[in-house]
Design a protein around this motif. Structure first.
Motif, PDB file in Angstrom:
ATOM      1  N   CYS A  52      13.570  -7.441  -1.765  1.00  0.00           N
ATOM      2  CA  CYS A  52      13.032  -8.443  -2.688  1.00  0.00           C
ATOM      3  C   CYS A  52      13.139  -7.869  -4.096  1.00  0.00           C
ATOM      4  O   CYS A  52      13.500  -6.694  -4.278  1.00  0.00           O
ATOM      5  N   LYS A  53      12.819  -8.672  -5.102  1.00  0.00           N
ATOM      6  CA  LYS A  53      13.010  -8.255  -6.496  1.00  0.00           C
ATOM      7  C   LYS A  53      12.088  -7.089  -6.851  1.00  0.00           C
ATOM      8  O   LYS A  53      12.517  -6.106  -7.453  1.00  0.00           O
ATOM      9  N   GLN A  54      10.796  -7.209  -6.474  1.00  0.00           N
ATOM     10  CA  GLN A  54       9.825  -6.141  -6.767  1.00  0.00           C
ATOM     11  C   GLN A  54       9.493  -5.443  -5.442  1.00  0.00           C
ATOM     12  O   GLN A  54       8.548  -5.818  -4.758  1.00  0.00           O
ATOM     13  N   ARG A  55      10.286  -4.419  -5.119  1.00  0.00           N
ATOM     14  CA  ARG A  55      10.307  -3.871  -3.754  1.00  0.00           C
ATOM     15  C   ARG A  55       9.420  -2.639  -3.637  1.00  0.00           C
ATOM     16  O   ARG A  55       9.910  -1.517  -3.570  1.00  0.00           O
ATOM     17  N   TRP A  56       8.091  -2.872  -3.653  1.00  0.00           N
ATOM     18  CA  TRP A  56       7.180  -1.768  -3.415  1.00  0.00           C
ATOM     19  C   TRP A  56       5.935  -2.277  -2.712  1.00  0.00           C
ATOM     20  O   TRP A  56       5.578  -3.450  -2.797  1.00  0.00           O
ATOM     21  N   THR A  58       1.828  -2.483  -1.832  1.00  0.00           N
ATOM     22  CA  THR A  58       0.607  -2.532  -2.650  1.00  0.00           C
ATOM     23  C   THR A  58      -0.622  -2.034  -1.897  1.00  0.00           C
ATOM     24  O   THR A  58      -1.612  -1.646  -2.513  1.00  0.00           O
ATOM     25  N   ASP A  73       3.101  -6.011   0.430  1.00  0.00           N
ATOM     26  CA  ASP A  73       3.971  -5.642  -0.686  1.00  0.00           C
ATOM     27  C   ASP A  73       3.777  -6.566  -1.881  1.00  0.00           C
ATOM     28  O   ASP A  73       3.019  -7.531  -1.830  1.00  0.00           O
ATOM     29  N   ARG A  74       4.467  -6.266  -2.959  1.00  0.00           N
ATOM     30  CA  ARG A  74       4.312  -6.989  -4.221  1.00  0.00           C
ATOM     31  C   ARG A  74       4.828  -8.428  -4.114  1.00  0.00           C
ATOM     32  O   ARG A  74       4.446  -9.283  -4.902  1.00  0.00           O
ATOM     33  N   ARG A  75       5.650  -8.722  -3.124  1.00  0.00           N
ATOM     34  CA  ARG A  75       6.191 -10.079  -2.930  1.00  0.00           C
ATOM     35  C   ARG A  75       5.255 -10.955  -2.100  1.00  0.00           C
ATOM     36  O   ARG A  75       5.526 -12.123  -1.846  1.00  0.00           O
ATOM     37  N   LYS A 128       3.902 -15.196  -4.421  1.00  0.00           N
ATOM     38  CA  LYS A 128       4.650 -14.229  -5.236  1.00  0.00           C
ATOM     39  C   LYS A 128       3.768 -13.257  -6.003  1.00  0.00           C
ATOM     40  O   LYS A 128       4.275 -12.352  -6.654  1.00  0.00           O
TER      41      LYS A 128
END
Length: 650
Positions: A52-56, A58, A73-75, A128
């Motif tokens: 995904c775009k922000q791949r980390w 949380t 995750d951030r998505r 998101k």
């Protein structure tokens, strides 16, 4: 970076550190520390987050019994990984304090560990804006997000399965954490505008509301029997809010079931608990946009909520259910519907639980939902278009009985709905695929349809017909044969894998003008002779009963179902206000309830309705009545439950 408690190890000396790096790689490091000694770091695992775009990640939590790791995750996705510590060697390192740089020796050999892929992914579950926390409690997984909801999940064959979602107080869009207290309360921590909020799910109100500037800051909250502490950073300063525990001066004399009027009630059945009395299980729907599963005991005379369903965005007006199958306890498929043309479907399982205060445990699984305007919300440039009837409401629901037979071996269940836009709609539910599909509709009534009731007629030869009764605001009652549309829908759904264009219902077989204005209550009961008694109550206070005979049409021209009205009985001014509840208890016995707060028993004989007795009840603005019968000591008893501005069982 995030920390997670390690099950089986003391939180004072050990914890797991999870670190997200480039290309979606996440490392699991075990950190052990003792006073006066350098921390010991061991690399335990490597994981690959979904693209995904922000791949980390949380947040994360361990499931110790299953040796699994669940993280958000951030998505907004929830991801499940294997984390068996016994099967992996790990690489060790001591973090030296003497140098300014940390010794990265444990990461030099990370390629020795395999890069694990997810076992299960629920992509974008919280939208998101990301997942904010994952908590394990009572064998369930709870996740929170900045979409204003928290979800309850379970593990099924190493797959994550969402059971239901909960929406706490209105406006609490940023939910950050959940705290389960020792006295059984669930505290929801989050941010409402620029305030930090602690919301109690037990009392349904804010416990604390602290102005801090909003959620874009570092913060920490801790509670204990002695008090609560909230620390946060604001404009570069560390602020501390402290609250000492004080004895509560407020005593709740009677807890509320709902925040506003109760619009509908249904009795699911009874649950027998060893060494306890039998408990009746009810579901109520309300204008406060929630439905509540509750237990009502004759002995304690108290209503105890078991579960609250908060998926609706508008008032819940009607409920319907189909029983079974269940090996133990009470299993039911529950449908709820109301404003904004929204239907929700749940699987309920109620069992005896002597450990809980209510003596009954209720598991809720959200199965499916449907909104008529969902396609509208996906349209581009919709602000330039005129929306067709945005305020359609479902006024009544009825489950079509007997749709899974030898003649019709289908896993689909069907549901009839009365709609305020003048239509009668039929929906199909495939529980395994979690699909609820509109399969047929008709705008025959041309005005608001208030009630629907589906029933099944079977002849001795095995021939069966699915029939439907609908009633509208002009006092008319229409009878439909929906067998053909249902069978056509099953074929179309099977071929198109659960997608289809709605079919048109045929014209009604018979229409009866029963009242001068809206029909507010409707009930159908089969007589021993195979006919049907159809009882209805109206806004004008009148009661109407008709006897209906079902026959097969003879000859090719008349092939199909024929309905004939054999007898009609009307009682004008039976009540002094709207008749909002009616039930045929026996072919000769009728029960009616009205906004005039009178519950009346009627005897039907010789073409007339004769009042037997009248009882006053205490619930104002009566909305609905439900009845059932029980045998006690060799005698048959009838029970009823009434709802409106309150709830009463008689």
């Amino acid at each position: 970076l995030s920390w997670a408690p390690r099950p089986g190890l003391s939180p004072d000396t050990a914890a797991a550190l999870l670190a997200s790096g480039p290309d979606g790689e996440m490392l699991w490091l075990d950190v052990t520390h003792h006073p006066g000694q350098a921390p010991w770091v061991q690399l335990m695992g490597r994981y690959l987050l979904p693209p995904c775009k922000q791949r980390w990640h949380t947040c994360a939590a361990f499931l110790p019994q299953e040796e699994l790791l669940v993280c958000g995750d951030r998505r907004g996705s929830l991801i499940l990984f294997p984390c068996s510590s016994s099967s992996r060697g790990g690489t060790d390192a001591i973090v030296e304090d003497s140098s300014n740089e940390l010794e990265p020796s444990c990461l030099l050999h990370k390629v020795a560990l395999p890069l694990e892929s997810p076992l299960s992914v629920l992509f974008g579950l919280h939208g998101k804006t990301g997942v904010t926390s994952v908590t394990i409690h009572g064998g369930y997984i709870y996740s929170t997000g900045r979409d204003g909801v928290y979800r309850q999940l379970r593990l099924q064959d190493q797959q994550l399965e969402v059971l239901q979602k909960h929406r706490p107080c209105k406006g609490l869009q940023w939910i950050e954490e959940l705290h389960f207290t020792s006295d059984g309360d669930l505290l929801v921590l989050g941010f409402h505008a620029d305030n930090f909020v602690v919301w109690s799910s037990r009392t349904g109100e804010n416990v604390h509301c602290i102005p801090c500037g909003g959620g874009h800051r570092s913060w920490s909250y801790c509670s204990s029997p002695l008090g609560e502490v909230f620390a946060f950073i604001k404009s570069g300063d560390v602020m501390l809010y402290q609250h000492e525990a004080k004895p509560c001066e407020q005593q709740v004399l009677l807890a509320s079931l709902h925040g506003r009027a109760i619009t509908c009630v249904r009795r699911l059945g009874a649950v027998e608990v060893p060494n306890h009395a039998t408990f009746n299980i009810f579901v109520t729907g309300s204008e406060d946009t929630t439905a509540c599963v509750l237990v009502l005991s004759e002995n304690s005379r108290a209503a105890v909520p078991l579960a609250r369903l908060s998926d609706h965005i508008s008032s819940v007006r009607t409920l319907a259910f189909a029983m079974g199958p269940g090996d133990e306890g009470l299993s039911a498929l529950l449908f709820s519907a109301g404003g904004r043309a929204q239907i929700e479907c749940y699987r309920l399982l109620c069992t005896g639980d002597t450990a809980s205060d209510s003596a009954v445990a209720c598991q809720v699984i959200h199965v499916a939902s449907h909104r008529l305007d969902k396609h509208w919300e996906q349209k581009k440039n919709r602000h330039k278009l005129v929306k067709m009837d945005p305020e359609t409401r479902y006024m009544s629901l009825s489950v079509v009985p007997g749709t899974s037979t030898k003649q019709l071996p289908t896993p689909w269940k069907f549901l009839a709905a009365a709609c305020s836009d003048g239509s009668v709609r039929i929906f199909g539910l495939l529980e395994a695929a979690q699909k609820l599909v509109l399969v047929a509709e008709s705008f025959h009534h041309q005005r608001c349809v208030l009630k629907v009731e589906a029933f099944l007629h079977a002849w001795a030869g095995g021939e069966r017909r699915h029939l439907l009764c609908s009633a509208a605001t002009d006092g008319s009652i229409a009878f439909w044969d929906i067998t053909g549309p249902i069978m056509d829908a099953v074929d179309a759904l099977h071929q198109a894998e659960g997608e289809m264009q709605p079919l048109a219902l045929d014209a009604p077989l018979v229409t009866v003008m029963a009242h001068s204005c809206g029909v507010n209550s409707l009930h159908i009961r089969e007589t021993p002779e195979g006919c049907y008694l159809v009882a209805s109550g109206s806004d004008d206070g009148s009661i109407h009963v008709c006897l209906l005979e079902v026959a097969l049409g003879r000859g090719e021209a008349a092939a199909g179902t024929c309905l004939q009205v054999l007898e009609r009985v009307s009682r004008p001014c039976a009540h002094a206000a709207h008749v909002t509840g009616i039930r045929v208890l026996r072919p000769d016995l009728l029960l009616s309830a009205s906004v005039d707060q009178r519950l009346t028993l009627w005897n039907q004989r010789a073409g007339e309705l004769v009042p037997l007795s009248t009882t006053f009840f205490h619930v104002p603005d009566l909305a609905e009545l439900d009845c059932w019968e029980e045998e006690a000591g060799g005698e048959l008893r009838y029970y009823c439950v009434l709802c409106g501005q309150g709830l009463e069982m008689m």
